[in-house]
Design an enzyme around this catalytic site. Sequence first.
Site, mmCIF file in Angstrom:
data_model
loop_
_atom_site.group_PDB
_atom_site.id
_atom_site.type_symbol
_atom_site.label_atom_id
_atom_site.label_comp_id
_atom_site.label_asym_id
_atom_site.label_seq_id
_atom_site.Cartn_x
_atom_site.Cartn_y
_atom_site.Cartn_z
ATOM 1 N N CYS A 118 0.847 -1.193 0.000
ATOM 2 C CA CYS A 118 0.000 0.000 0.000
ATOM 3 C C CYS A 118 0.882 1.243 0.000
ATOM 4 O O CYS A 118 1.731 1.404 0.876
ATOM 5 C CB CYS A 118 -0.906 -0.004 1.231
ATOM 6 S SG CYS A 118 -1.884 1.508 1.413
ATOM 7 N N CYS A 122 -4.043 6.973 -1.882
ATOM 8 C CA CYS A 122 -5.313 6.911 -2.606
ATOM 9 C C CYS A 122 -6.454 7.565 -1.824
ATOM 10 O O CYS A 122 -7.283 8.268 -2.402
ATOM 11 C CB CYS A 122 -5.662 5.466 -2.931
ATOM 12 S SG CYS A 122 -4.441 4.657 -3.988
ATOM 13 N N THR A 209 -4.483 5.151 7.122
ATOM 14 C CA THR A 209 -3.446 4.759 6.184
ATOM 15 C C THR A 209 -2.484 5.917 5.944
ATOM 16 O O THR A 209 -2.886 7.002 5.543
ATOM 17 C CB THR A 209 -4.069 4.329 4.846
ATOM 18 O OG1 THR A 209 -4.978 3.251 5.089
ATOM 19 C CG2 THR A 209 -3.006 3.881 3.870
ATOM 20 N N GLU A 275 -0.347 2.042 9.081
ATOM 21 C CA GLU A 275 -1.619 2.448 9.670
ATOM 22 C C GLU A 275 -1.335 2.997 11.063
ATOM 23 O O GLU A 275 -0.514 2.451 11.799
ATOM 24 C CB GLU A 275 -2.608 1.278 9.781
ATOM 25 C CG GLU A 275 -3.063 0.722 8.448
ATOM 26 C CD GLU A 275 -2.027 -0.143 7.771
ATOM 27 O OE1 GLU A 275 -1.262 -0.846 8.483
ATOM 28 O OE2 GLU A 275 -1.930 -0.105 6.532
ATOM 29 N N HIS A 310 -13.320 5.852 -3.828
ATOM 30 C CA HIS A 310 -12.282 5.059 -3.165
ATOM 31 C C HIS A 310 -12.398 3.562 -3.452
ATOM 32 O O HIS A 310 -11.380 2.870 -3.517
ATOM 33 C CB HIS A 310 -12.316 5.320 -1.658
ATOM 34 C CG HIS A 310 -11.050 4.935 -0.968
ATOM 35 N ND1 HIS A 310 -9.803 5.233 -1.471
ATOM 36 C CD2 HIS A 310 -10.830 4.254 0.193
ATOM 37 C CE1 HIS A 310 -8.870 4.767 -0.649
ATOM 38 N NE2 HIS A 310 -9.466 4.170 0.358
ATOM 39 N N TYR A 314 -9.390 0.750 -5.570
ATOM 40 C CA TYR A 314 -8.797 -0.535 -5.194
ATOM 41 C C TYR A 314 -8.285 -1.337 -6.386
ATOM 42 O O TYR A 314 -7.831 -2.466 -6.220
ATOM 43 C CB TYR A 314 -9.770 -1.328 -4.325
ATOM 44 C CG TYR A 314 -9.588 -0.965 -2.870
ATOM 45 C CD1 TYR A 314 -8.941 -1.824 -1.994
ATOM 46 C CD2 TYR A 314 -9.994 0.264 -2.386
ATOM 47 C CE1 TYR A 314 -8.715 -1.475 -0.680
ATOM 48 C CE2 TYR A 314 -9.784 0.637 -1.075
ATOM 49 C CZ TYR A 314 -9.137 -0.242 -0.222
ATOM 50 O OH TYR A 314 -8.899 0.112 1.073
ATOM 51 N N CYS A 316 -5.660 -0.543 -7.366
ATOM 52 C CA CYS A 316 -4.251 -0.572 -6.947
ATOM 53 C C CYS A 316 -3.816 -1.981 -6.584
ATOM 54 O O CYS A 316 -2.646 -2.343 -6.765
ATOM 55 C CB CYS A 316 -4.027 0.369 -5.771
ATOM 56 S SG CYS A 316 -4.825 -0.118 -4.226
ATOM 57 N N GLU A 464 -6.445 -5.214 4.196
ATOM 58 C CA GLU A 464 -6.913 -3.934 3.674
ATOM 59 C C GLU A 464 -7.889 -4.138 2.520
ATOM 60 O O GLU A 464 -8.851 -3.380 2.362
ATOM 61 C CB GLU A 464 -5.716 -3.112 3.211
ATOM 62 C CG GLU A 464 -6.065 -1.709 2.737
ATOM 63 C CD GLU A 464 -4.831 -0.921 2.371
ATOM 64 O OE1 GLU A 464 -4.160 -0.403 3.284
ATOM 65 O OE2 GLU A 464 -4.524 -0.836 1.172
#
Length: 506
Positions: A118, A122, A209, A275, A310, A314, A316, A464
Amino acid sequence: MSQDYLFPKEETAAERWARFTPINTGDDYVESLRGRDVKVYLFGEQIEEPVDHPIIRPSINSLRMTYDLAIEDPELATAHSSLIDATVNRFLHIVESPHDLVMKNKMQRRMGQLTGTCFQRCAGLDTISVLHSITYDIDQKHGTPYHQRYLDFIKQAQKHNIILGAGMTDPKGDRSKRPAEQADPDLFMHVTRRTGKGLYVKGAKAHMTGGLNSHWICVMPTQNMLEGDKDYAVIGMVPGDAAGLTYVYGRQSCDTRAMEAGDIDKGNAQYGGQETLVIFDDVFIPWEHVLMDGEYEFAQELVTRFTAYHRASYVCKTGLGDVMVGAAASIAEYNGAEKASHIKDKLVEMTHLNETIYSSGIASSYEAKQLASGIFMNDPLLANICKHNVTRFPYEISRLAQDLAGGVMVTLPSEADFNSPEMGELLQKYFQGRSDVSTEDRTRMLRLIENMTLGRNAVGYLTESMHGAGSPQAQRIQITRGMDVECKKEYAKDLAGIIATDRSES
């Protein structure tokens, strides 16, 4: 005595921005985090300089890549900002067309390929997007000055090239009670007082995050609000070094390997996620940076629009999926099993699942619609389909990668054992795969798969994927709202020759 005299120095927006120097490179970014004197706790101890801590630094490196990519591939990772008439990092760009959303998705996939984890920007990017339309809509109803404040902030953010973190998730306490009904009011962030210069907030934002790695944090409501929750309906921009902030760093599986010598056992030694629990103890926000204060009826729409952006972000995870497919194919090759038909079939299945995630995310971007404020938003149904796929498919991709890796992935001796004078030579012998592949290379690939499916980067690829941007049931609720079954029933009735009474009469 004035009331303001009783409180700590209430900085103006200009005074806060004056502390920031424009960032141009990844090196600039790393240096921008030094010497901030932020209060950070890890393993029960306050960390003097987080930038140099071996557990924290890999997460900083991931964000550094967002700056490096903008230099190495500007067509992908930058865009022209009509706000400041200049090229800006795409992570700070306002969505002006469906093409912007598509390019955002492509950039996110590339970032996943480069970091294998991660990269923490984002949620902040999607916050920038949703606030454009929400502040505009609040102004239209209430005559507030929020949208211009938002535009002023984003112009400064783009000029300084900063990282904005999203502070949305509250601890929530008793889920059966609304924010104002909690026994402890701090379990949802709320306004504690207002002065002539701004307001103060108290509470916490959970599992945020990249919280510690952000220059600014945007605090937002986490759910729908009612009139009794007005003090909880607040949006504001807070610098990451503001007085009253405390960061508590979250644990990750196998995180202490980062403190060991060597880099093989770390799996992905260079990059990691992050996190934090961010505690706000009467943190001041100047009026110039307040974008909602009591307009509770917009909280639900804020969350809905945020999730449309959002959940499509994902995609990503497909970049991480590319790494997983590559690692699984490599270890099969290192084991001398790459020609087996069932090996090929499993790699095909991994690719099929990964591209299914990507296709739904890209489709949601292409199907974006323009909002009243002028920017575009992902198709909500397809965005939720994308995220719902992400709650499942990375787990199956990981299972197949572990299948191809074999049990040796979790029974390997340590790097120290491989380097020991007494055992090293024997371990090199007994953990050899193909004779033309070094034992070290085979070990490194096994550790990478372990890192992404069981270790610290399994946080970014698996857990996540399950809970980020809402757990599976949240997507199912949104899919239920958007699937328009009544319309589909009409299609079926037309083809079946069924004439409804109300239709025939009309």
